[in-house]
Motif scaffolding. Sequence first.
Motif, PDB file in Angstrom:
ATOM      1  N   LYS A   1     -69.460 -69.746  41.503  1.00  9.41           N
ATOM      2  CA  LYS A   1     -68.471 -69.317  42.567  1.00  9.41           C
ATOM      3  C   LYS A   1     -69.115 -69.183  43.902  1.00  9.41           C
ATOM      4  CE  LYS A   1     -64.993 -65.513  42.551  1.00  9.41           C
ATOM      5  NZ  LYS A   1     -64.917 -64.007  42.471  1.00  9.41           N
ATOM      6  N   VAL A   2     -68.298 -69.625  44.906  1.00 10.68           N
ATOM      7  CA  VAL A   2     -68.879 -69.220  46.190  1.00 10.68           C
ATOM      8  C   VAL A   2     -67.645 -68.684  46.942  1.00 10.68           C
ATOM      9  CG1 VAL A   2     -68.485 -71.779  46.788  1.00 10.68           C
ATOM     10  CG2 VAL A   2     -69.876 -70.282  48.147  1.00 10.68           C
ATOM     11  N   ILE A   3     -68.001 -67.662  47.824  1.00  8.19           N
ATOM     12  CA  ILE A   3     -67.120 -67.009  48.689  1.00  8.19           C
ATOM     13  C   ILE A   3     -67.530 -67.596  50.108  1.00  8.19           C
ATOM     14  CG2 ILE A   3     -66.660 -64.769  49.863  1.00  8.19           C
ATOM     15  CD1 ILE A   3     -67.244 -63.551  46.953  1.00  8.19           C
ATOM     16  N   ILE A   4     -66.591 -68.038  50.770  1.00  7.27           N
ATOM     17  CA  ILE A   4     -66.680 -68.844  52.385  1.00  7.27           C
ATOM     18  C   ILE A   4     -65.990 -68.251  53.209  1.00  7.27           C
ATOM     19  CG2 ILE A   4     -66.838 -70.853  53.561  1.00  7.27           C
ATOM     20  CD1 ILE A   4     -67.103 -72.386  50.827  1.00  7.27           C
ATOM     21  N   GLU A   5     -66.588 -67.679  54.419  1.00 11.36           N
ATOM     22  CA  GLU A   5     -66.133 -67.318  55.514  1.00 11.36           C
ATOM     23  C   GLU A   5     -66.345 -67.974  56.623  1.00 11.36           C
ATOM     24  OE1 GLU A   5     -65.860 -63.180  56.149  1.00 11.36           O
ATOM     25  OE2 GLU A   5     -65.933 -63.183  58.428  1.00 11.36           O
ATOM     26  N   VAL A   6     -65.420 -68.470  57.593  1.00 13.93           N
ATOM     27  CA  VAL A   6     -65.764 -68.971  58.756  1.00 13.93           C
ATOM     28  C   VAL A   6     -65.372 -68.194  59.757  1.00 13.93           C
ATOM     29  CG1 VAL A   6     -65.026 -70.916  60.074  1.00 13.93           C
ATOM     30  CG2 VAL A   6     -65.238 -71.004  57.746  1.00 13.93           C
ATOM     31  N   LEU A   7     -66.496 -67.825  60.586  1.00 13.19           N
ATOM     32  CA  LEU A   7     -66.303 -66.669  61.752  1.00 13.19           C
ATOM     33  C   LEU A   7     -66.423 -67.531  63.149  1.00 13.19           C
ATOM     34  CD1 LEU A   7     -67.840 -65.001  64.135  1.00 13.19           C
ATOM     35  CD2 LEU A   7     -66.198 -63.991  62.799  1.00 13.19           C
ATOM     36  N   ALA A   8     -65.252 -67.463  63.942  1.00 15.52           N
ATOM     37  CA  ALA A   8     -65.218 -68.280  65.210  1.00 15.52           C
ATOM     38  C   ALA A   8     -65.693 -67.308  66.348  1.00 15.52           C
ATOM     39  CB  ALA A   8     -63.996 -69.216  65.312  1.00 15.52           C
ATOM     40  N   ASN A   9     -66.186 -67.372  67.303  1.00 18.83           N
ATOM     41  CA  ASN A   9     -66.328 -66.514  68.543  1.00 18.83           C
ATOM     42  C   ASN A   9     -66.399 -67.492  69.796  1.00 18.83           C
ATOM     43  OD1 ASN A   9     -68.883 -67.089  68.305  1.00 18.83           O
ATOM     44  ND2 ASN A   9     -69.605 -65.047  68.399  1.00 18.83           N
ATOM     45  N   SER A  10     -66.394 -66.837  70.720  1.00 18.87           N
ATOM     46  CA  SER A  10     -66.335 -67.805  72.139  1.00 18.87           C
ATOM     47  C   SER A  10     -65.216 -68.640  72.242  1.00 18.87           C
ATOM     48  CB  SER A  10     -67.876 -68.286  72.410  1.00 18.87           C
ATOM     49  OG  SER A  10     -67.850 -69.039  73.807  1.00 18.87           O
ATOM     50  N   GLU A  11     -65.611 -69.995  72.817  1.00 16.74           N
ATOM     51  CA  GLU A  11     -64.311 -70.861  72.795  1.00 16.74           C
ATOM     52  C   GLU A  11     -63.883 -71.470  71.553  1.00 16.74           C
ATOM     53  OE1 GLU A  11     -66.179 -74.226  75.163  1.00 16.74           O
ATOM     54  OE2 GLU A  11     -66.733 -75.232  73.259  1.00 16.74           O
ATOM     55  N   ALA A  12     -64.643 -71.294  70.563  1.00 21.11           N
ATOM     56  CA  ALA A  12     -64.159 -71.821  69.222  1.00 21.11           C
ATOM     57  C   ALA A  12     -62.793 -71.466  68.988  1.00 21.11           C
ATOM     58  CB  ALA A  12     -65.262 -71.722  68.136  1.00 21.11           C
TER      59      ALA A  12
END
Lengths: 116, 116, 116
Positions: free
Chosen positions: C34-45
């Motif tokens: 099991k894997v929990i994945i979060e993508v965190l975008a800041n700045s221009e992304a």
Amino acid sequence: MPEYKVIFHIDETNKWELLLGNVRNLLNGMDNEKVIIEVLANSEAVKYYVKNPDSDAIINTMESLNIKGVKFVACNNALMAYKINKDNIIHFVEIVPAGVVELVKKQSIGYVYIKP
Amino acid sequence: MPEYKVIFHIDETNKWELLLGNVRNLLNGMDNEKVIIEVLANSEAVKYYVKNPDSDAIINTMESLNIKGVKFVACNNALMAYKINKDNIIHFVEIVPAGVVELVKKQSIGYVYIKP
Amino acid sequence: MPEYKVIFHIDETNKWELLLGNVRNLLNGMDNEKVIIEVLANSEAVKYYVKNPDSDAIINTMESLNIKGVKFVACNNALMAYKINKDNIIHFVEIVPAGVVELVKKQSIGYVYIKP
């Protein structure tokens, strides 16, 4: 004696020189402390695991660091994406199925992450 | 009260503005929670620890963050590589022999790593 | 069964394709783990959280990964800096007040950090 474990992540060919300088400085700076170092290359960075005019000086440095115990690893997804035949890779590079899985699993057993 | 420790890594001069914005947002966003922040610069990023027309606004921001407790650190290997005299560095910057060793040791005592 | 937690950090629009490939490879490579994945975008992304001709293919990929459980998060400081109206953001993106605080807090509860 404390023991440190470090995984360096590289996914851009133009970061190899910087990364290998970091690895050299880490080895030189750790004195008697034991440090385990792995370099994990994915995406286009795996291209420098193949001998070519651009990668020549880089590979010489990799080799001297490998002799000192640094492990160099390639992501197989990246090798396939860049159509790199495993037979053409420098001999001391290990291949893992997915570089990103390696980054997760190694950090989960105490490796610290550095992305030059 | 929980306590957080963070080490920011910078090795490119053009990332200073982004990094300092991240540090500011972190300080503003932590409310009552205590956070210890260190900024570790190696490679060419150390050039902005010296006053010059390019680094002027950056250094002003560093100074205001330093007053709030943010620690700024330079890699001595990088200072030597860029022939930067320690006397020319802004006064609140601390120098460590190897930035990469600092990144490893701080993470090993619970600092989390962020590379803007 | 082991459980892994991963936070991917992105602050440059031109890294989205690489990052989403990493996320896909991680999901494919974890087998039964099991894997929990979060993508965190800041700045221009964060700009690619809004539908536009440049972000179109990227958003389709995000959507397919979100269906598989990947969480996409936007930094509100970045949304404000780029004057992005929350109503224009793709519906499955969550917003946090400060992306950098999210990076710290998630790592502090065992998420490993990857910056493609």
